[in-house]
Motif scaffolding. Structure first.
Motif, mmCIF file in Angstrom:
data_model
loop_
_atom_site.group_PDB
_atom_site.id
_atom_site.type_symbol
_atom_site.label_atom_id
_atom_site.label_comp_id
_atom_site.label_asym_id
_atom_site.label_seq_id
_atom_site.Cartn_x
_atom_site.Cartn_y
_atom_site.Cartn_z
ATOM 1 N N SER A 1 -6.982 2.893 -9.700
ATOM 2 C CA SER A 1 -8.318 2.796 -10.307
ATOM 3 C C SER A 1 -8.209 2.244 -11.727
ATOM 4 O O SER A 1 -7.201 2.427 -12.419
ATOM 5 C CB SER A 1 -9.002 4.169 -10.334
ATOM 6 O OG SER A 1 -8.400 5.001 -11.301
ATOM 7 N N TYR A 2 -9.265 1.568 -12.119
ATOM 8 C CA TYR A 2 -9.317 0.958 -13.450
ATOM 9 C C TYR A 2 -9.219 2.034 -14.525
ATOM 10 O O TYR A 2 -8.519 1.873 -15.528
ATOM 11 C CB TYR A 2 -10.636 0.182 -13.560
ATOM 12 C CG TYR A 2 -10.754 -0.705 -14.764
ATOM 13 C CD1 TYR A 2 -9.996 -1.860 -14.881
ATOM 14 C CD2 TYR A 2 -11.649 -0.405 -15.792
ATOM 15 C CE1 TYR A 2 -10.110 -2.688 -15.973
ATOM 16 C CE2 TYR A 2 -11.761 -1.225 -16.893
ATOM 17 C CZ TYR A 2 -10.998 -2.363 -16.971
ATOM 18 O OH TYR A 2 -11.106 -3.177 -18.057
ATOM 19 N N LYS A 3 -9.870 3.162 -14.297
ATOM 20 C CA LYS A 3 -9.877 4.259 -15.268
ATOM 21 C C LYS A 3 -8.463 4.803 -15.505
ATOM 22 O O LYS A 3 -8.049 5.027 -16.645
ATOM 23 C CB LYS A 3 -10.804 5.369 -14.775
ATOM 24 C CG LYS A 3 -10.907 6.553 -15.707
ATOM 25 C CD LYS A 3 -11.827 7.612 -15.137
ATOM 26 C CE LYS A 3 -11.865 8.832 -16.033
ATOM 27 N NZ LYS A 3 -12.658 9.907 -15.471
ATOM 28 N N ALA A 4 -7.712 5.014 -14.427
ATOM 29 C CA ALA A 4 -6.349 5.542 -14.551
ATOM 30 C C ALA A 4 -5.446 4.536 -15.252
ATOM 31 O O ALA A 4 -4.629 4.899 -16.105
ATOM 32 C CB ALA A 4 -5.787 5.885 -13.174
ATOM 33 N N TYR A 5 -5.603 3.265 -14.917
ATOM 34 C CA TYR A 5 -4.774 2.218 -15.536
ATOM 35 C C TYR A 5 -5.020 2.159 -17.045
ATOM 36 O O TYR A 5 -4.078 2.102 -17.836
ATOM 37 C CB TYR A 5 -5.077 0.871 -14.882
ATOM 38 C CG TYR A 5 -4.275 -0.257 -15.458
ATOM 39 C CD1 TYR A 5 -2.936 -0.418 -15.124
ATOM 40 C CD2 TYR A 5 -4.838 -1.157 -16.353
ATOM 41 C CE1 TYR A 5 -2.181 -1.442 -15.657
ATOM 42 C CE2 TYR A 5 -4.090 -2.180 -16.887
ATOM 43 C CZ TYR A 5 -2.770 -2.324 -16.527
ATOM 44 O OH TYR A 5 -2.020 -3.340 -17.072
ATOM 45 N N ILE A 6 -6.291 2.204 -17.442
ATOM 46 C CA ILE A 6 -6.632 2.157 -18.863
ATOM 47 C C ILE A 6 -6.116 3.410 -19.571
ATOM 48 O O ILE A 6 -5.622 3.338 -20.700
ATOM 49 C CB ILE A 6 -8.155 2.007 -19.054
ATOM 50 C CG1 ILE A 6 -8.631 0.675 -18.495
ATOM 51 C CG2 ILE A 6 -8.553 2.136 -20.510
ATOM 52 C CD1 ILE A 6 -8.031 -0.532 -19.164
ATOM 53 N N SER A 7 -6.190 4.564 -18.921
ATOM 54 C CA SER A 7 -5.692 5.804 -19.523
ATOM 55 C C SER A 7 -4.194 5.718 -19.791
ATOM 56 O O SER A 7 -3.716 6.114 -20.856
ATOM 57 C CB SER A 7 -5.970 7.000 -18.614
ATOM 58 O OG SER A 7 -7.344 7.179 -18.452
#
Length: 201
Positions: free
Chosen positions: A126-132
C-alpha cells in the motif's frame, strides 16, 4: 365537438440550461492533485568500473504486499525501523568515523559514508505503508544529521541549530547570518552522513 390538441412543452431552452449547468460544475469542481514523493536524484556519474560493496554495509528493508516489514531478514514493526536504521548507520565498524557513537560492531556497517539502505517493496504494497517506511528511513538520516549539526554548529557560529533548522535558515531570504559559513556546515554534514537510500524494483 372539436378535439383539443395536447399542450407541448417548449424544449428550446433546455440546451441552454444544460450548457449553464455544465459550466457551473466545471467551474466549481476541484480536481485533487497527487503531488507524489519529492526526491532529489543523485547526479549521474560517468563511471564504468564495478563498485564492490561489502554485504555488511547494506541494510536490507523489504516491504511485502501485506505491508509487513522484513528488516535484515527479521520481522519488524515500522515504529522500530528508525532506531534500527540509526544503529546501522552510526555503527562505525572500521573505526574511521570519529563522530560515530555506535557499537563499532565489525559485522555491521563500516561508517555512514559506506552504509547503504536498500528498500524493496512488492507491487501490492500500500502507498501508505511505503510512505511510512520512507519517512522513518529519512528520519533516521535526519536524526544523525541533527546530532552532528549540534556538535559542530556551535564551533562555527551556529549554536542551538540542528540540521533541519540550518537548511531552513539557508533557504530563508530573511536570514541575517553568514550564508557561506552555513552552507559549508551543511555540506560537511551531508558529506559525513550522506543519504544513500537505494530503492530496488
Amino acid at each position: 365537438m372539436a378535439k383539443r390538441s395536447a399542450p407541448e412543452v417548449n424544449a428550446g431552452s433546455m440546451a441552454d440550461i444544460a450548457f449553464l449547468l455544465l459550466i457551473f460544475f466545471l467551474v466549481t469542481t476541484t480536481i485533487p492533485k497527487d503531488s507524489g514523493i519529492n526526491r532529489k536524484l543523485p547526479p549521474i556519474e560517468e563511471n564504468d568500473e564495478d563498485v564492490n560493496i561489502k554485504e555488511k554495509n547494506i541494510f536490507t528493508v523489504l516491504l511485502n504486499g501485506k505491508d509487513q516489514l522484513l528488516v535484515e531478514d527479521e520481522l519488524m514493526e515500522i515504529k522500530d525501523l528508525r532506531s534500527a536504521a540509526v544503529k546501522f548507520l552510526d555503527n562505525g565498524g572500521d573505526g574511521s568515523c570519529d563522530y560515530c557513537k555506535g557499537a563499532r560492531d565489525p559485522k555491521s556497517s563500516d561508517n555512514p559514508d559506506k552504509a547503504i539502505i536498500s528498500l524493496k517493496n512488492e507491487r501490492e504494497t500500500s502507498y501508505k505503508a511505503y510512505i511510512s517506511v520512507q519517512n522513518e528511513l529519512v528520519a533516521a538520516y535526519n536524526q544523525l544529521r541533527n546530532r552532528r549539526a549540534l556538535e559542530i554548529g556551535p564551533k562555527r557560529g551556529f549554536p542551538d541549530m540542528d540540521y533541519i533548522a540550518m537548511e531552513k535558515a539557508y533557504d530563508d531570504p530573511k536570514f541575517t547570518g553568514n550564508k557561506d559559513k552555513l552552507k559549508a556546515v551543511i555540506t560537511q554534514i551531508k558529506e559525513e552522513i550522506p543519504q544513500k537510500l537505494s530503492e530496488v524494483k
